[in-house]
Design an enzyme around this catalytic site. Structure first.
Site, mmCIF file in Angstrom:
data_model
loop_
_atom_site.group_PDB
_atom_site.id
_atom_site.type_symbol
_atom_site.label_atom_id
_atom_site.label_comp_id
_atom_site.label_asym_id
_atom_site.label_seq_id
_atom_site.Cartn_x
_atom_site.Cartn_y
_atom_site.Cartn_z
ATOM 1 N N ASP A 343 -23.394 -6.891 86.655
ATOM 2 C CA ASP A 343 -22.646 -7.835 85.822
ATOM 3 C C ASP A 343 -23.627 -8.761 85.097
ATOM 4 O O ASP A 343 -24.829 -8.664 85.270
ATOM 5 C CB ASP A 343 -21.651 -8.634 86.680
ATOM 6 N N HIS A 670 -23.382 1.090 89.619
ATOM 7 C CA HIS A 670 -22.495 0.279 88.784
ATOM 8 C C HIS A 670 -23.332 -0.704 87.953
ATOM 9 O O HIS A 670 -24.026 -1.556 88.500
ATOM 10 C CB HIS A 670 -21.529 -0.494 89.684
ATOM 11 N N ASP A 718 -21.673 7.965 94.660
ATOM 12 C CA ASP A 718 -22.582 7.672 93.550
ATOM 13 C C ASP A 718 -21.833 7.810 92.232
ATOM 14 O O ASP A 718 -21.975 8.810 91.526
ATOM 15 C CB ASP A 718 -23.794 8.613 93.596
ATOM 16 N N GLU A 727 -23.218 -0.593 93.631
ATOM 17 C CA GLU A 727 -23.831 -1.494 92.664
ATOM 18 C C GLU A 727 -25.313 -1.646 93.026
ATOM 19 O O GLU A 727 -25.777 -1.171 94.066
ATOM 20 C CB GLU A 727 -23.123 -2.861 92.676
HETATM 21 O O1 9MR Z 1 -22.808 -8.579 97.724
HETATM 22 C C1 9MR Z 1 -21.743 -9.492 97.626
HETATM 23 C C2 9MR Z 1 -20.842 -9.354 98.823
HETATM 24 O O2 9MR Z 1 -21.538 -9.656 100.006
HETATM 25 C C3 9MR Z 1 -19.649 -10.280 98.646
HETATM 26 O O3 9MR Z 1 -18.741 -10.076 99.712
HETATM 27 C C4 9MR Z 1 -18.955 -10.028 97.311
HETATM 28 C C5 9MR Z 1 -17.847 -11.009 97.023
HETATM 29 O O4 9MR Z 1 -18.346 -12.293 96.716
HETATM 30 O O5 9MR Z 1 -19.876 -10.125 96.258
HETATM 31 C C6 9MR Z 1 -20.978 -9.267 96.346
HETATM 32 O O6 9MR Z 1 -21.841 -9.589 95.325
HETATM 33 C C7 9MR Z 1 -21.489 -9.282 94.010
HETATM 34 C C8 9MR Z 1 -21.346 -10.574 93.247
HETATM 35 O O7 9MR Z 1 -20.235 -11.285 93.723
HETATM 36 C C9 9MR Z 1 -21.292 -10.375 91.745
HETATM 37 N N1 9MR Z 1 -22.392 -9.572 91.285
HETATM 38 C C10 9MR Z 1 -22.474 -8.291 91.949
HETATM 39 C C11 9MR Z 1 -22.623 -8.451 93.438
HETATM 40 C C12 9MR Z 1 -22.728 -7.100 94.145
HETATM 41 O O8 9MR Z 1 -21.551 -6.391 94.100
#
Ligand code: 9MR
Length: 747
Positions: A343, A670, A718, A727
């Site tokens: 993102d 992702h 994947d 991601e």
């Molecule tokens: O890795 C993060 C995970 O531990 C959390 O539960 C989740 C919800 O907050 O978010 C994951 O992190 C994401 C982040 O919020 C936004 N950028 C991508 C991150 C990886 O998916």
């Protein structure tokens, strides 16, 4: 928990037509067609098109003239609403389509026709002029009567023509169980084994008795042999497995294979070159994650892109970012830093642990007996700053540190000295989308204690590491760290809102005693001051058992402090006990690793793999590596080294989770800009990018449609749509950098 949403912009222009017969009757007894007029026998009845698309029925097909110059896929579309979906029911989604000129991509979705426009299933085939039939089966994750079948056609520079026919969404079809292609049943580290290191493999087999194995060299000659060890049922995969130990073979070479039970493994090397390359590739990952700077093709061939979020159209950029309405009345220049993941968000909580782990990789190289600081030194990472006489790893970490400093609330404002939790888009954006094309408004989210302490900890650590290279920066960082520390003490329980997950991740952290401990530890190690020493020594976290199964990550930061207190020279009273506590944690991870037939130091409670499990596996290995640095004990080194086998292919899916490493590697992570799966003009993630890995909660609809009921290691796919299992992020890659560097040092 739903996090990432793909918007399908509201569509108007319902096309009028006569109301007559529905399309052909369903094929099977219980199979029911959900799409009306999918054969366009009744003209455009039941179909809509976005206002910028001219759609009409030509030769019995729906043809859409799509304008060029739109930004997102959903900026031009045709589709049908009022589709009913039943949770748990399987559907076959099929259509025939053409695109002219050739090679345009259609994003075909089944989703929600109203806000928040969730996507339940999507594919993005590349079309030909002559046409093809496409057919997919998926299982609906929801009940709705407001479903939609849509063909998204926008985001191209040029105009093109899309034609579609025989659109069908057949409910009640037999679910097509997803069976991953796991290749040969003998699982090895596809990159390679250190010549003098441990060499283990895992065989999936029903055999209950031991089986003979052979190690073959590149020429196919058997050079070693032995017997497998039956290990019975493996909880992490649900498979019956044997293990194979061929550690006595130490001769270097490429193209080795392991042959057992009629299966031949993927090829692998015995040597160190793979780890030297991984050490730098995993660290080079950060340059292409940078915000606020154009990525130079000469430095990263194939990855050039314009600077993202610099204050030019279409996005407002990050140079003058306001808070969300009513939350503050200033703007901040928070340009720079790394994008968190796939993102475009930038988060202080997560930026902190990521910067720490890169800095710690460097700091370890200064103090550990096998450390080699020059390996990540100036000129090693092909950065714009290479050649400035500063170690490249410090240049890269500084890109993020400068951003973290900018997130601090200025003096004179309410909560001065604290750090804003994050900055990101007001709404989630779809894929693919270059950072420079992001059309969303950027907003600062409120300061939190956790973010403030992340800033304090990393700025304090930076102060000691950059001092030899840039005294002014070191002093500025220490100043900011002290200010942040004082602000956190004054506001010790300002927590992030766990529901603040629109347009960016929430990163909520309900416990900050570990962040306080971490910041105090870094401030102590840099200054030696009594206040910080006292805080460390009296914190209950200092003596707590912190090396649990899920290890450390962005929310659990106590280990960052403990590892640094154990290894960075200081006069801390009781430092030996701190060192012993790390070794005790490592003993536990070693016991876990030995009990695991796939050899990883990770066995989460209830076999529930966490979000980003690959990084947790690696961070547990960091504790093993640190125990080796502390004691010199070979078992800890071997455990740390062996952990790489799991990440690089010795796992239930027989996949290397690092792009570009191994015969079969994750490469569809992702991402909005490494999105080759969606747009052939874009690249895959760069070599050295770690996938998050198995996640039992499978929060995204794509994983839900494929992986329901998955066991542990199998909760991974994947595919670019699977943001909860696949991601890439700056914190996960930092664990890879740290471990790749350690393992390379053992060669
Ligand atoms: O890795 C993060 C995970 O531990 C959390 O539960 C989740 C919800 O907050 O978010 C994951 O992190 C994401 C982040 O919020 C936004 N950028 C991508 C991150 C990886 O998916």
């Amino acid at each position: 928990m739903k996090r990432r949403r793909t918007a399908l912009v509201c569509l108007t222009a319902l096309l009028a037509a006569a109301v007559t017969a529905l399309p052909a009757a369903p094929a099977g007894a219980d199979e029911t067609e959900q799409v009306k007029n999918g054969t366009f026998d009744n003209g455009t009845e039941s179909w809509w098109a976005s206002g910028n698309v001219t759609a009409a029925v030509t030769d019995g097909r729906l043809c859409a003239d799509v304008p060029g110059g739109t930004t997102n896929r959903w900026d031009a579309a045709v589709g049908q609403n009022d589709i009913a979906l039943v949770a748990g029911e399987s559907y076959r989604f099929s259509f025939t389509a053409t695109g002219a000129p050739a090679d345009h991509v259609v994003r075909a979705i089944v989703g929600l026709s109203v806000s928040p426009y969730d996507t339940y299933y999507e594919v993005s085939p590349q079309l030909s002029v002559s046409g093809n039939t496409y057919s997919y089966t998926f299982t609906s994750p929801v009940d709705t009567t407001q479903g939609q079948v849509g063909f998204q056609l926008g985001g191209t520079p040029d105009a093109w023509r899309f034609c579609v026919d025989d659109v069908s969404l057949l409910g009640g079809v037999a679910p097509e169980p997803y069976v991953p292609d796991t290749g040969p049943r003998v699982r090895v580290n596809q990159v390679g084994y250190l010549p003098s290191g441990p060499k283990n493999a895992t065989l999936v087999t029903d055999a209950t008795a031991r089986l003979p194995w052979q190690l073959k060299d590149a020429g196919g000659r058997a050079v070693a042999h032995g017997w497998s060890v039956p290990r019975g049922a493996d909880a992490s995969s649900g498979q019956n497995v044997h293990t194979i130990d061929f550690g006595r073979w130490t001769r270097r070479g490429d193209g080795y294979t392991l042959v057992v039970d009629g299966e031949t493994s993927h090829p692998f090397a015995i040597g160190t070159a793979g780890y030297e390359r991984l050490r730098t590739d995993s660290a080079k990952y950060y340059y292409t994650q940078r915000s606020g700077i154009a990525i130079d093709d000469e430095l990263r061939p194939g990855y050039a892109r314009p600077a993202g979020h610099v204050g030019t159209a279409p996005n407002q950029g990050d140079t003058e970012v306001p808070c969300r309405p009513g939350e503050c009345d200033y703007t901040l220049d928070v340009s720079g830093g790394w994008y968190d993941a796939g993102d475009h968000g930038k988060y202080v909580v997560n930026g902190g642990i990521s910067a720490w782990e890169l800095l710690s990789t460097y700091e370890r190289s200064l103090h550990a007996r096998t450390g080699k600081p020059s390996k990540l030194g100036d000129g090693t990472l092909a950065l714009p700053e290479s050649g400035n006489k500063v170690p490249d790893i410090l240049d890269e970490a500084r890109w993020e540190l400068e951003f973290l400093l900018k997130m601090q609330v200025p003096a004179g404002q309410p909560l001065a000295g604290m750090a804003h939790h994050k900055i990101h888009d007001a709404q989630w954006t779809g894929l693919p989308l270059l950072p420079s094309d992001d059309p969303q408004k950027r907003e600062l989210h409120p300061p939190t204690t956790a973010a403030t302490l992340n800033l304090a900890a990393t700025a304090a650590q930076a102060a000691r590491l950059y001092r030899p290279y840039d005294r002014a920066f070191a002093a500025k960082a220490l100043d900011a760290a002290r200010t942040a520390w004082a602000a956190a003490l004054a506001h010790p329980d300002v927590l992030a809102d766990e529901n603040d997950g629109t347009g960016g991740g929430a990163y909520p952290d309900s416990r900050v005693d570990d962040e306080f401990y971490w910041a105090a530890a870094e401030l102590y190690l840099t200054t030696g001051e009594r206040t910080f020493e006292r805080y460390v020594l009296t914190s209950p976290v200092h003596t707590a058992d912190i090396f649990g199964p899920l290890g450390f990550d962005w929310a659990r930061t106590a280990a960052a402090a403990r590892l640094d207190l154990a290894t960075v020279p200081s006069r801390l009273p009781g430092r030996d006990a701190v060192r012993r506590s790390v070794v005790r944690g490592a003993d536990r991870y070693l016991a876990t690793l030995e009990a695991q037939p796939y050899g990883m130091p990770y066995a989460p409670d209830g076999n529930v793999y966490d979000w980003g499990s690959n990084a947790q596996v690696l961070n547990n290995a960091v504790v093993l590596a640190t125990a080796h640095d502390i004691t010199g004990g070979a078992a800890y080194r071997d455990g740390a080294v062996q952990t790489m086998d799991y990440v690089l292919g010795r796992n239930a899916l027989n996949i290397s989770y690092v792009t570009g490493y191994g015969e079969v590697s994750a490469h569809r992570q992702h991402s909005r800009w490494y999105a080759r799966q969606l747009d052939p003009a874009l690249p895959d993630p760069p070599d050295g990018t770690l996938a998050g890995g198995p996640n039992s909660a499978i929060q995204d609809p794509y994983a839900q449609s494929k992986l329901q009921g998955c066991v542990g290691q199998f909760c991974y796919i994947d595919d670019i749509q699977s943001w909860s299992t696949n991601e890439h992020t700056v914190n996960w890659n930092a664990a890879l950098v740290r471990m790749a560097s350690f393992v390379a040092d053992q060669g």
